[in-house]
Design a protein around this motif. Structure first.
Motif, PDB file in Angstrom:
ATOM      1  N   LEU A 103       0.698  -1.235   0.127  1.00  0.00           N
ATOM      2  CA  LEU A 103      -0.080  -0.112   0.039  1.00  0.00           C
ATOM      3  C   LEU A 103       0.927   1.348   0.225  1.00  0.00           C
ATOM      4  O   LEU A 103       2.128   0.900   0.388  1.00  0.00           O
ATOM      5  N   LEU A 104       0.432   2.438  -0.478  1.00  0.00           N
ATOM      6  CA  LEU A 104       0.984   3.700  -0.338  1.00  0.00           C
ATOM      7  C   LEU A 104       0.382   4.505   0.523  1.00  0.00           C
ATOM      8  O   LEU A 104      -0.765   4.779   0.863  1.00  0.00           O
ATOM      9  N   VAL A 105       1.089   5.227   1.569  1.00  0.00           N
ATOM     10  CA  VAL A 105       0.679   6.294   2.655  1.00  0.00           C
ATOM     11  C   VAL A 105       1.353   7.468   2.276  1.00  0.00           C
ATOM     12  O   VAL A 105       2.777   7.562   2.248  1.00  0.00           O
ATOM     13  N   ILE A 106       0.528   8.507   2.260  1.00  0.00           N
ATOM     14  CA  ILE A 106       1.105   9.896   1.947  1.00  0.00           C
ATOM     15  C   ILE A 106       1.607  10.470   3.219  1.00  0.00           C
ATOM     16  O   ILE A 106       0.840  10.812   4.391  1.00  0.00           O
ATOM     17  N   ASP A 107       3.162  11.002   3.175  1.00  0.00           N
ATOM     18  CA  ASP A 107       3.448  11.759   4.332  1.00  0.00           C
ATOM     19  C   ASP A 107       3.132  11.174   5.773  1.00  0.00           C
ATOM     20  O   ASP A 107       2.527  11.903   6.416  1.00  0.00           O
ATOM     21  N   PRO A 108       3.378   9.925   6.234  1.00  0.00           N
ATOM     22  CA  PRO A 108       2.937   9.340   7.345  1.00  0.00           C
ATOM     23  C   PRO A 108       4.051   9.857   8.576  1.00  0.00           C
ATOM     24  O   PRO A 108       5.027  10.051   8.014  1.00  0.00           O
ATOM     25  N   THR A 146       7.442  17.107  -6.909  1.00  0.00           N
ATOM     26  CA  THR A 146       6.078  17.278  -6.401  1.00  0.00           C
ATOM     27  C   THR A 146       6.155  17.559  -4.858  1.00  0.00           C
ATOM     28  O   THR A 146       4.892  17.989  -4.659  1.00  0.00           O
ATOM     29  N   GLY A 147       7.206  17.381  -4.216  1.00  0.00           N
ATOM     30  CA  GLY A 147       7.106  17.996  -2.767  1.00  0.00           C
ATOM     31  C   GLY A 147       6.313  16.792  -1.841  1.00  0.00           C
ATOM     32  O   GLY A 147       6.020  17.166  -0.792  1.00  0.00           O
ATOM     33  N   LEU A 148       6.185  15.497  -2.511  1.00  0.00           N
ATOM     34  CA  LEU A 148       5.590  14.428  -1.906  1.00  0.00           C
ATOM     35  C   LEU A 148       6.405  13.487  -1.358  1.00  0.00           C
ATOM     36  O   LEU A 148       7.301  13.014  -2.092  1.00  0.00           O
ATOM     37  N   ALA A 149       5.941  12.932  -0.293  1.00  0.00           N
ATOM     38  CA  ALA A 149       6.648  11.755   0.454  1.00  0.00           C
ATOM     39  C   ALA A 149       5.635  10.970   0.405  1.00  0.00           C
ATOM     40  O   ALA A 149       4.429  10.946   1.128  1.00  0.00           O
ATOM     41  N   VAL A 150       6.202   9.682   0.115  1.00  0.00           N
ATOM     42  CA  VAL A 150       5.303   8.606  -0.306  1.00  0.00           C
ATOM     43  C   VAL A 150       5.648   7.115   0.325  1.00  0.00           C
ATOM     44  O   VAL A 150       7.065   6.921  -0.134  1.00  0.00           O
ATOM     45  N   THR A 151       5.364   6.635   1.332  1.00  0.00           N
ATOM     46  CA  THR A 151       5.944   5.349   1.997  1.00  0.00           C
ATOM     47  C   THR A 151       4.947   4.066   1.482  1.00  0.00           C
ATOM     48  O   THR A 151       3.972   4.084   1.405  1.00  0.00           O
ATOM     49  N   ARG A 152       5.878   3.117   1.151  1.00  0.00           N
ATOM     50  CA  ARG A 152       5.332   1.907   0.694  1.00  0.00           C
ATOM     51  C   ARG A 152       5.296   0.886   1.862  1.00  0.00           C
ATOM     52  O   ARG A 152       6.302   0.646   2.469  1.00  0.00           O
ATOM     53  N   ILE A 153       4.083   0.285   2.063  1.00  0.00           N
ATOM     54  CA  ILE A 153       3.660  -0.549   3.033  1.00  0.00           C
ATOM     55  C   ILE A 153       3.582  -1.962   2.730  1.00  0.00           C
ATOM     56  O   ILE A 153       2.766  -2.298   1.938  1.00  0.00           O
ATOM     57  N   ALA A 206      -6.460   1.500   6.847  1.00  0.00           N
ATOM     58  CA  ALA A 206      -7.279   2.868   6.806  1.00  0.00           C
ATOM     59  C   ALA A 206      -7.968   3.126   8.384  1.00  0.00           C
ATOM     60  O   ALA A 206      -8.363   4.458   8.560  1.00  0.00           O
ATOM     61  N   GLU A 207      -8.260   2.184   9.031  1.00  0.00           N
ATOM     62  CA  GLU A 207      -8.805   2.125  10.090  1.00  0.00           C
ATOM     63  C   GLU A 207      -7.608   2.390  11.429  1.00  0.00           C
ATOM     64  O   GLU A 207      -7.961   3.462  12.293  1.00  0.00           O
ATOM     65  N   ILE A 208      -6.450   2.016  11.161  1.00  0.00           N
ATOM     66  CA  ILE A 208      -5.471   2.280  11.945  1.00  0.00           C
ATOM     67  C   ILE A 208      -5.023   3.609  11.728  1.00  0.00           C
ATOM     68  O   ILE A 208      -4.876   4.407  12.837  1.00  0.00           O
ATOM     69  N   LEU A 209      -5.033   4.295  10.604  1.00  0.00           N
ATOM     70  CA  LEU A 209      -4.687   5.610  10.407  1.00  0.00           C
ATOM     71  C   LEU A 209      -5.808   6.426   9.600  1.00  0.00           C
ATOM     72  O   LEU A 209      -5.703   6.717   8.185  1.00  0.00           O
ATOM     73  N   PRO A 210      -6.796   6.850  10.401  1.00  0.00           N
ATOM     74  CA  PRO A 210      -8.003   7.340   9.764  1.00  0.00           C
ATOM     75  C   PRO A 210      -7.796   8.851   9.329  1.00  0.00           C
ATOM     76  O   PRO A 210      -8.575   9.295   8.252  1.00  0.00           O
ATOM     77  N   GLN A 211      -6.611   9.536   9.560  1.00  0.00           N
ATOM     78  CA  GLN A 211      -6.381  10.798   9.159  1.00  0.00           C
ATOM     79  C   GLN A 211      -5.588  10.788   8.002  1.00  0.00           C
ATOM     80  O   GLN A 211      -5.100  11.757   7.470  1.00  0.00           O
ATOM     81  N   ALA A 212      -4.857   9.627   7.739  1.00  0.00           N
ATOM     82  CA  ALA A 212      -3.991   9.325   6.713  1.00  0.00           C
ATOM     83  C   ALA A 212      -4.455   9.248   5.395  1.00  0.00           C
ATOM     84  O   ALA A 212      -5.583   8.738   5.078  1.00  0.00           O
ATOM     85  N   GLN A 213      -3.626   9.459   4.427  1.00  0.00           N
ATOM     86  CA  GLN A 213      -4.303   9.132   3.070  1.00  0.00           C
ATOM     87  C   GLN A 213      -3.317   7.938   2.285  1.00  0.00           C
ATOM     88  O   GLN A 213      -2.290   7.880   2.297  1.00  0.00           O
ATOM     89  N   VAL A 214      -4.406   7.004   2.485  1.00  0.00           N
ATOM     90  CA  VAL A 214      -3.775   5.729   2.142  1.00  0.00           C
ATOM     91  C   VAL A 214      -4.585   4.951   0.751  1.00  0.00           C
ATOM     92  O   VAL A 214      -5.739   5.279   0.684  1.00  0.00           O
ATOM     93  N   SER A 215      -3.607   4.523   0.019  1.00  0.00           N
ATOM     94  CA  SER A 215      -4.117   3.832  -1.275  1.00  0.00           C
ATOM     95  C   SER A 215      -3.474   2.508  -1.758  1.00  0.00           C
ATOM     96  O   SER A 215      -2.069   2.565  -1.438  1.00  0.00           O
ATOM     97  N   ALA A 216      -4.125   1.656  -2.595  1.00  0.00           N
ATOM     98  CA  ALA A 216      -3.313   0.832  -3.061  1.00  0.00           C
ATOM     99  C   ALA A 216      -2.392   1.352  -4.167  1.00  0.00           C
ATOM    100  O   ALA A 216      -2.862   2.602  -4.770  1.00  0.00           O
ATOM    101  N   ASP A 217      -1.562   0.648  -4.889  1.00  0.00           N
ATOM    102  CA  ASP A 217      -0.603   1.318  -5.997  1.00  0.00           C
ATOM    103  C   ASP A 217      -1.498   0.868  -7.239  1.00  0.00           C
ATOM    104  O   ASP A 217      -0.970  -0.139  -7.994  1.00  0.00           O
TER     105      ASP A 217
END
Length: 410
Positions: free
Chosen positions: A98-103, A127-134, A150-161
């Motif tokens: 998964l991808l998480v933006i600026d964790p 882009t100034g974007l930091a993306v962490t692969r999980i 998404a439940e663990i980090l409800p405020q984070a932007q999480v997506s599949a690649d």
């Protein structure tokens, strides 16, 4: 009822239309011409019957396109089970991560406690974007992992690649529409162009990239035939079956912006993804105009992305008679139409190809925006003045603000 359907039905009813000429005109002294005795009511009945048939044909075509899209995606997942699986929305994506933006460090600690592991964090240049692969825990599917994170980090932007597909097809020298005088640099995100296509620069963002493809070659050749002098190509596919993913597209956007491209043509379609959305916002803030295809999955398909993002110029295609491509998809908005059928480009070995699809309308539209940028940073009024209104008067959902680059690629 749509006006074009009514007009088509009236054309089909042509044999009975002379009956309308029996209506008397005041003061007219006309000879008897022996017109068939068919009433207006019968004409309208024929119109309704033909309209019903046309609408059923259109519904069938839309249903066929939806089925074809579903089968294509099913085949992609089935053929590469080690690389691709479906995410929580049912869209194909890179398997097992998964991808998480600026964790934050706290976010990552929470994930580790639940068995998730950070593969690495990347600052995406441009882009100034930091993306962490999980990485997902063993035995956890992509959809399950996505919901759990998404439940663990409800405020984070999480997506599949998520994966994005090219939106056009080719069959079998490009005719120049302009004189090669467009100075504004244009970038393209696609496969790599092949031989015989001069580029200002090329980079790969997938395994085996850059790797020449017919699709990428056709897009690049159309940009050049439409007059673009400096083309930068970002290959997000290479030889990777899971190529064309969100992270690769984000990297490509940043690289092209750093290279100085002021217009970026994207002939790829897929689902909404926050990594791509944020990357487009970043390059847009730097003065880059992103132009994207609405896709070829038909009007019943889900809205196409990245074309549906607010900061993106969405493009559809028309045939040589200026009719909208029946297979054209849709976006949340539509800006322009450009030729998307009965046009020609070059393949990966320099061969001449006949092209069809909104993929190929998109670089033509991008070229006209670049030409306008040669004259002014405020390109929209210039392109709007060039656009030829089609369909209902003014902007509409079939042709957008009108047809541009009408003779390009012919």
């Amino acid at each position: 009822m749509r006006p074009q359907i009514i007009l088509a039905a009236l054309a089909l009813c042509a044999p009975v239309m002379p009956a309308i000429a029996q209506i008397a005109l005041p003061g007219a002294n006309l000879p008897q011409v022996g017109l068939p005795q068919v009433g207006v009511g019968q004409v309208l009945d024929n119109v309704r019957r033909h309209v019903d048939g046309l609408e059923e044909d259109l519904r069938q075509t839309a249903d066929d396109l939806v089925r074809a899209r579903r089968l294509r995606l099913d085949r992609l997942v089935r053929d590469h089970p080690d690389l691709i699986e479906r995410d929580a929305e049912g869209d194909p994506a890179r398997k097992g991560e998964l991808l998480v933006i600026d964790p934050t460090e706290s976010d990552l600690a929470h994930l580790r406690d639940k068995g998730f592991k950070a593969i690495g964090t990347e600052d995406i240049a441009g882009t100034g974007l930091a993306v962490t692969r999980i990485a997902l825990p063993d035995g956890v599917s992509l959809a399950e992992g996505q919901r759990e994170v998404a439940e663990i980090l409800p405020q984070a932007q999480v997506s599949a690649d998520t994966l994005y597909s090219q939106s056009g097809r080719s069959s079998g020298r490009t005719d120049d529409a302009h004189d090669g005088s467009i100075a504004t640099p244009v970038g393209m995100i696609d496969g790599a162009p092949g031989r015989g296509i001069a580029l200002a620069g090329v980079a790969g963002f997938a395994k085996g990239a850059p790797n020449a493809s017919n699709h990428g070659s056709a897009v690049a050749s159309l940009l050049q035939s439409a007059g673009v002098r400096h083309v930068y190509a970002a290959d997000v596919y290479g030889s990777d079956p899971a190529g064309g993913n969100a992270l690769a597209i984000a990297r490509a956007l940043g690289w092209l912006a750093n290279k100085g491209a002021k217009v970026i043509s994207i002939s790829l379609v897929g689902p909404a993804n926050p990594v791509i959305a944020r990357s487009i916002q970043a390059v847009h803030a730097r003065g880059v105009t992103v132009v994207a295809a609405v896709g070829n999955d038909g009007p019943a398909a889900p809205p196409a992305y990245p074309a549906s993002y607010r900061d993106v110029v969405a493009v559809t295609g028309v045939d040589r008679h200026d009719r909208a491509l029946i297979e054209a998809g849709h976006a949340s908005h539509l800006d322009y139409a450009a030729p998307g059928a009965d046009i020609y480009g070059r393949g990966d070995k320099g061969q001449r190809l006949k092209l069809r699809g909104t993929s190929f309308a998109t670089p033509l539209a991008a070229a006209r925006i670049a030409a306008a940028l040669d004259r002014s940073s405020d390109w929209r009024p210039i392109v709007d003045a060039e656009a030829r209104d089609l369909g209902s008067k003014g902007p509409d959902t079939t042709y957008g603000r009108g047809l541009i680059c009408a003779k390009c690629g012919r």
